[in-house]
Design a protein around this motif. Structure first.
Motif, PDB file in Angstrom:
ATOM      1  N   ARG A   1      21.948   7.243  -0.646  1.00  0.00           N
ATOM      2  CA  ARG A   1      21.084   6.183  -1.178  1.00  0.00           C
ATOM      3  C   ARG A   1      19.896   5.933  -0.249  1.00  0.00           C
ATOM      4  NH1 ARG A   1      23.856   0.459  -1.975  1.00  0.00           N
ATOM      5  NH2 ARG A   1      23.963   0.638   0.285  1.00  0.00           N
TER       6      ARG A   1
ATOM      7  N   GLU B   1      20.911  13.152  -6.827  1.00  0.00           N
ATOM      8  CA  GLU B   1      20.702  12.882  -5.405  1.00  0.00           C
ATOM      9  C   GLU B   1      21.983  13.064  -4.604  1.00  0.00           C
ATOM     10  OE1 GLU B   1      17.885  12.431  -3.752  1.00  0.00           O
ATOM     11  OE2 GLU B   1      16.940  12.898  -5.663  1.00  0.00           O
TER      12      GLU B   1
ATOM     13  N   GLY C   1      10.913   9.016  -5.047  1.00  0.00           N
ATOM     14  CA  GLY C   1      11.848   7.932  -5.255  1.00  0.00           C
ATOM     15  C   GLY C   1      11.233   6.838  -6.105  1.00  0.00           C
TER      16      GLY C   1
ATOM     17  N   TYR D   1      17.399   8.796  -0.468  1.00  0.00           N
ATOM     18  CA  TYR D   1      16.635   8.788  -1.713  1.00  0.00           C
ATOM     19  C   TYR D   1      15.508   7.765  -1.686  1.00  0.00           C
ATOM     20  CZ  TYR D   1      15.342   8.052  -6.566  1.00  0.00           C
ATOM     21  OH  TYR D   1      14.623   7.920  -7.714  1.00  0.00           O
TER      22      TYR D   1
ATOM     23  N   THR E   1      19.809  10.310 -12.049  1.00  0.00           N
ATOM     24  CA  THR E   1      19.192  10.391 -10.732  1.00  0.00           C
ATOM     25  C   THR E   1      20.234  10.269  -9.627  1.00  0.00           C
ATOM     26  OG1 THR E   1      17.155   9.406 -11.597  1.00  0.00           O
ATOM     27  CG2 THR E   1      17.457   9.375  -9.212  1.00  0.00           C
TER      28      THR E   1
END
Length: 302
Positions: free
Chosen positions: A176, A146, A5, A179, A142
């Motif tokens: 979120r 994810e 991350g 990640y 990204t």
């Protein structure tokens, strides 16, 4: 396989080995002056497990969330993370230890695109200082990767997140948190304001987070939702722990009765019996509602 991350956190695609608790509360409590909001609560969160915390309004669920997430400090008992005793002074300290909370308001900006909300407060940048600028292409790529890793496929990441359904917004918030390195994910009533279909979507992604090896704390007042994904159930009542049982030790009906308060339902049955036109014969007796949890039985299904 692992990915990294933006904060350098290593995210695992497979559940970690071992079953040592990620988070553990022992006899935890919280008092606000003379008001004791929480007392003597034990809670254990294991990797790859969903720990459900149930209770009616005022049961102490919010206070428990605030302690684990670092917003408030406990005033009694002990708090352990990875076996180490801790006392968080801020949510940032909890987040640094991998404890992330997804609240009901989701901390999103409705008019901003999905990808921008995904990185809100942790934006990727490029270029030399002091003229660094947002790396928009990398953030979009990204965010899309994810979200797809969690099984969430959105046609347009440029659309404002406010145009998504409630269930979709919850799922973006979960992805979120995963990640950015969450190992323990606290979900505050994620299905409270959703319909049946959208609740099912959120429950699906709660199970997906569990399958990725996260320890999930699922706060809810809906025993049916909890039983669909839960591995362990904790029922709070007036700030104390009324029930703590594994899935194999408690059935849905018994969980519902503990959640509703067996003694109160029994008293309600007695009162309803005095009202003409109300049939109470099919309602459970007080002894059925207040019976202790049987251990070692296989009432639940996996």
């Amino acid at each position: 396989m692992t990915t990294e991350g933006t904060h350098g956190a290593i995210l695992q695609d497979t559940p970690p080995t071992g079953d040592a608790p990620l988070v553990e509360l022992r006899g935890a409590g919280k008092s606000y002056g003379n008001i004791r909001a929480l007392h003597g609560v034990d809670l254990t969160v294991h990797p790859g497990k969903v720990t459900c915390v149930l209770g009616d309004n005022g049961a102490g669920k919010s206070t428990l969330i605030k302690i684990v997430s670092g917003l408030h400090q406990h005033t009694e008992g002990d708090f352990y993370v990875d076996g180490e005793q801790v006392r968080f002074t801020s949510p940032r300290e909890a987040l640094d230890r991998g404890i992330a909370t997804v609240y009901q308001d989701l901390a999103t900006v409705p008019l901003m695109p999905v990808w921008r909300n995904f990185f809100l407060g942790s934006e990727m940048t490029k270029g030399p200082w002091p003229v660094r600028r947002l790396d928009i292409d990398r953030m979009k790529k990204t965010a899309d990767e994810e979200l797809r890793n969690m099984g969430i496929v959105l046609d347009d990441l440029e659309q404002p997140i406010g145009t998504l359904s409630g269930g979709q917004r919850q799922c973006v918030a979960i992805a979120r948190a995963v990640y950015f390195g969450a190992r323990v994910l606290i979900l505050d009533e994620p299905t409270a304001a959703l319909g049946v279909k959208q609740s099912g979507v959120v429950l699906k992604y709660i199970a997906a987070a569990r399958d990725r090896g996260l320890g999930v704390i699922f706060i809810t007042h809906n025993p049916h939702h909890a039983y669909m994904v839960g591995d362990h159930f904790n029922v709070l009542r007036l700030g104390t722990l009324e029930l703590s049982a594994a899935r194999s030790e408690v059935g849905l009906e018994e969980l519902t009765n503990h959640m509703a308060g067996g003694a109160e339902l029994a008293a309600l049955k007695h009162e309803l019996a005095q009202v003409r036109g109300v049939d109470v014969e099919e309602l459970p007796d007080a002894r059925d509602l207040t019976a202790p949890v049987a251990t070692g039985t296989e009432e639940g299904t996996t």
